[in-house]
Design a protein around this motif. Sequence first.
Motif, mmCIF file in Angstrom:
data_model
loop_
_atom_site.group_PDB
_atom_site.id
_atom_site.type_symbol
_atom_site.label_atom_id
_atom_site.label_comp_id
_atom_site.label_asym_id
_atom_site.label_seq_id
_atom_site.Cartn_x
_atom_site.Cartn_y
_atom_site.Cartn_z
ATOM 1 N N TYR A 40 5.996 34.559 -39.392
ATOM 2 C CA TYR A 40 4.888 34.527 -38.388
ATOM 3 C C TYR A 40 4.688 33.044 -38.260
ATOM 4 O O TYR A 40 4.281 32.459 -39.569
ATOM 5 C CB TYR A 40 3.557 35.238 -38.806
ATOM 6 C CG TYR A 40 2.676 35.131 -37.818
ATOM 7 C CD1 TYR A 40 2.312 36.222 -36.823
ATOM 8 C CD2 TYR A 40 1.705 34.120 -37.403
ATOM 9 C CE1 TYR A 40 1.399 36.067 -35.780
ATOM 10 C CE2 TYR A 40 0.772 34.011 -36.758
ATOM 11 C CZ TYR A 40 0.416 34.855 -35.931
ATOM 12 O OH TYR A 40 -0.374 34.916 -34.856
ATOM 13 N N CYS A 42 2.126 30.011 -36.345
ATOM 14 C CA CYS A 42 0.951 29.627 -35.450
ATOM 15 C C CYS A 42 1.617 28.839 -34.108
ATOM 16 O O CYS A 42 2.350 27.995 -34.359
ATOM 17 C CB CYS A 42 0.046 28.831 -35.942
ATOM 18 S SG CYS A 42 -1.033 29.903 -37.208
ATOM 19 N N CYS A 254 -4.315 35.620 -34.987
ATOM 20 C CA CYS A 254 -3.460 35.567 -35.639
ATOM 21 C C CYS A 254 -3.333 36.810 -36.759
ATOM 22 O O CYS A 254 -2.333 37.497 -37.011
ATOM 23 C CB CYS A 254 -3.193 34.383 -36.389
ATOM 24 S SG CYS A 254 -2.610 32.976 -35.448
ATOM 25 N N HIS A 269 4.635 32.619 -43.429
ATOM 26 C CA HIS A 269 3.751 32.047 -42.497
ATOM 27 C C HIS A 269 3.791 30.748 -42.297
ATOM 28 O O HIS A 269 3.750 30.131 -43.464
ATOM 29 C CB HIS A 269 2.288 32.631 -42.836
ATOM 30 C CG HIS A 269 1.359 32.414 -41.714
ATOM 31 N ND1 HIS A 269 1.276 31.331 -40.870
ATOM 32 C CD2 HIS A 269 0.205 33.329 -41.166
ATOM 33 C CE1 HIS A 269 0.181 31.701 -39.845
ATOM 34 N NE2 HIS A 269 -0.207 32.840 -40.078
ATOM 35 N N HIS A 279 -8.312 27.037 -40.483
ATOM 36 C CA HIS A 279 -7.555 28.250 -39.730
ATOM 37 C C HIS A 279 -6.806 29.076 -40.699
ATOM 38 O O HIS A 279 -6.919 30.736 -40.648
ATOM 39 C CB HIS A 279 -6.620 27.753 -38.614
ATOM 40 C CG HIS A 279 -5.943 28.573 -37.973
ATOM 41 N ND1 HIS A 279 -6.691 29.723 -37.164
ATOM 42 C CD2 HIS A 279 -4.786 28.979 -37.457
ATOM 43 C CE1 HIS A 279 -5.998 30.557 -36.367
ATOM 44 N NE2 HIS A 279 -4.402 30.197 -36.568
ATOM 45 N N HIS A 280 -5.988 28.658 -41.513
ATOM 46 C CA HIS A 280 -5.278 29.684 -42.580
ATOM 47 C C HIS A 280 -6.052 30.219 -43.459
ATOM 48 O O HIS A 280 -5.814 31.345 -43.777
ATOM 49 C CB HIS A 280 -3.977 28.870 -42.890
ATOM 50 C CG HIS A 280 -2.764 28.542 -41.995
ATOM 51 N ND1 HIS A 280 -1.958 27.808 -42.122
ATOM 52 C CD2 HIS A 280 -2.799 29.177 -40.676
ATOM 53 C CE1 HIS A 280 -1.300 27.691 -41.019
ATOM 54 N NE2 HIS A 280 -1.722 28.545 -40.221
ATOM 55 N N GLU A 283 -7.869 33.119 -41.832
ATOM 56 C CA GLU A 283 -6.875 34.063 -41.732
ATOM 57 C C GLU A 283 -6.585 35.025 -42.766
ATOM 58 O O GLU A 283 -6.622 36.455 -42.700
ATOM 59 C CB GLU A 283 -5.306 33.613 -41.167
ATOM 60 C CG GLU A 283 -4.975 33.114 -39.894
ATOM 61 C CD GLU A 283 -3.815 32.659 -39.576
ATOM 62 O OE1 GLU A 283 -2.737 33.631 -40.065
ATOM 63 O OE2 GLU A 283 -3.361 31.934 -38.851
HETATM 64 ZN ZN LIG Z 1 -2.754 30.947 -36.668
#
Ligand SMILES: [Zn+2]
Length: 497
Positions: A40, A42, A254, A269, A279-280, A283
């Motif tokens: 995956y 972003c 995400c 990822h 952001h991560h 997530e």
């Molecule tokens: Zn993301």
Amino acid sequence: MWPFKRMPKAPRSAPVFLTNTLSGKKEVFVPLKPGVVTLYSCGPTVYSTQHIGNMRGAVFADLVARLLLQNKYHVRRVINITDVGHLTGDNEGDADQGEDRMEKGARLEGLSAHDLAERYTKEYLEDIRKLNVTIDDILFPRATQYIAEQIEMVKVLEKKGHTYRIHDGVYFDTSTFPKYGELGGIPLEYLKNGSAADVHDRIALSGHARIKENKEKRNPADFALWKSSPLGSRRQQEWSSPWGRGFPGWHIECSAMSKALLGETIDIHTGGIEHIPVHHNNEIAQSESASEKQFVRYWMHQAHLTMGSEKISKSIGNTVYVSDIIERGYHPLALRYFFLQASYHSSLSFSWEALAASNEALNRLWRIARELKSETKGVSAESDASDEIRRILRDDLATPKALALLWETVRDDELSPKVRLGVLLAADEVLGLSLSEPPSFSRVSQSIPADVQTLVDEREAARSARDFARADELRIHIENRGYTVEDSPTGVVIVKK
Ligand SMILES: [Zn+2]
């Protein structure tokens, strides 16, 4: 039906090594299911054209996928398209504040948010295709197509006690996730005390991020899962939910889309290092609190592309796009070659001179590939040299080393053309520089009018005679005719203004 185009054979035994941001170390890559990798990445927020900094991310994820394919893995890939919920404040550390980039972009361009997304998604796909990113095997889900899944995940988090509501939405309570902030080794006290600037400094970001205090939040690092539509106004994109009309936060898309398309635990990822602190980590907090399983086994991050010492940013006005590269007469793959010269761990500074040199080097490689193909009918796919290049790439995608060995090999007259061609093709499975089908391409693609060409020739002659005053005078004449002259290390480049 998954859009697999290539069905590789059984996995090889040779190990692939990747640097995992979770441990900060190079590790042997072992997928959850033998032979199959879920990956995956972003993706872009499609409110405007993506600049070459974003292109570095797309090429990096492509290199990871190609490396795994070369080593006989199935690769199931997703790149999300953010078409809602990414606020103007999100990247500046002014978390969960500001206007939705899509709503703002739509207003500025006089388009609906949907049409704006269509336009810039199409453009993004065209750009990355020009950089030989293999897009046929990738799914590109849009956040607005997964609203139900995002609401569902927020409901699960709410049920498990990880959320609370304040006036502008539903927030994730980071104190309920003890591992919060672990990715990238960010000390918890930084996140708890709210100085994102310290966090960002630790990964050498040039921005001056600072999480603005929202008095209603329980902890400074808490973030929005669902934002309410502002009272008394309607957004272009809004949905009803158990918490009223609104839209999903940027991070939840995400988590929800990777779960929907790749499962609760994914192998790899990827993303830019700027996503590590907020952001991560967000997530991870959402996905693992909801599933109570590990979210990602290997996190991989590519370093920044800069302009000199500055970050590439629209507000600074130093953005460069793929279209600029083509307009200046370079092949777009020169940019890919330029990226490959640095390790993905190193930040890389873009300049037109460096791009010109990459363009020149790539043209030379294409010329060599064409010559080798005409000299020999067959290819020796297996040789010590091609084994060595595959080994170098398996060692955490060491593309600069692979390029160096490639050059050394193709110039080695002791090796047969068959072997040299074999090495070129083995390297290209991962490098993706069209070495198997080299395009014919000259540096300046536009035709230059005869009078401008005469001035260029005269200027060259003046420069060789070291008559720089005359050369400068001729440069002005050329510019008056609408062209600029750039002296790169590999020669003069003439570009239409
Ligand atoms: Zn993301």
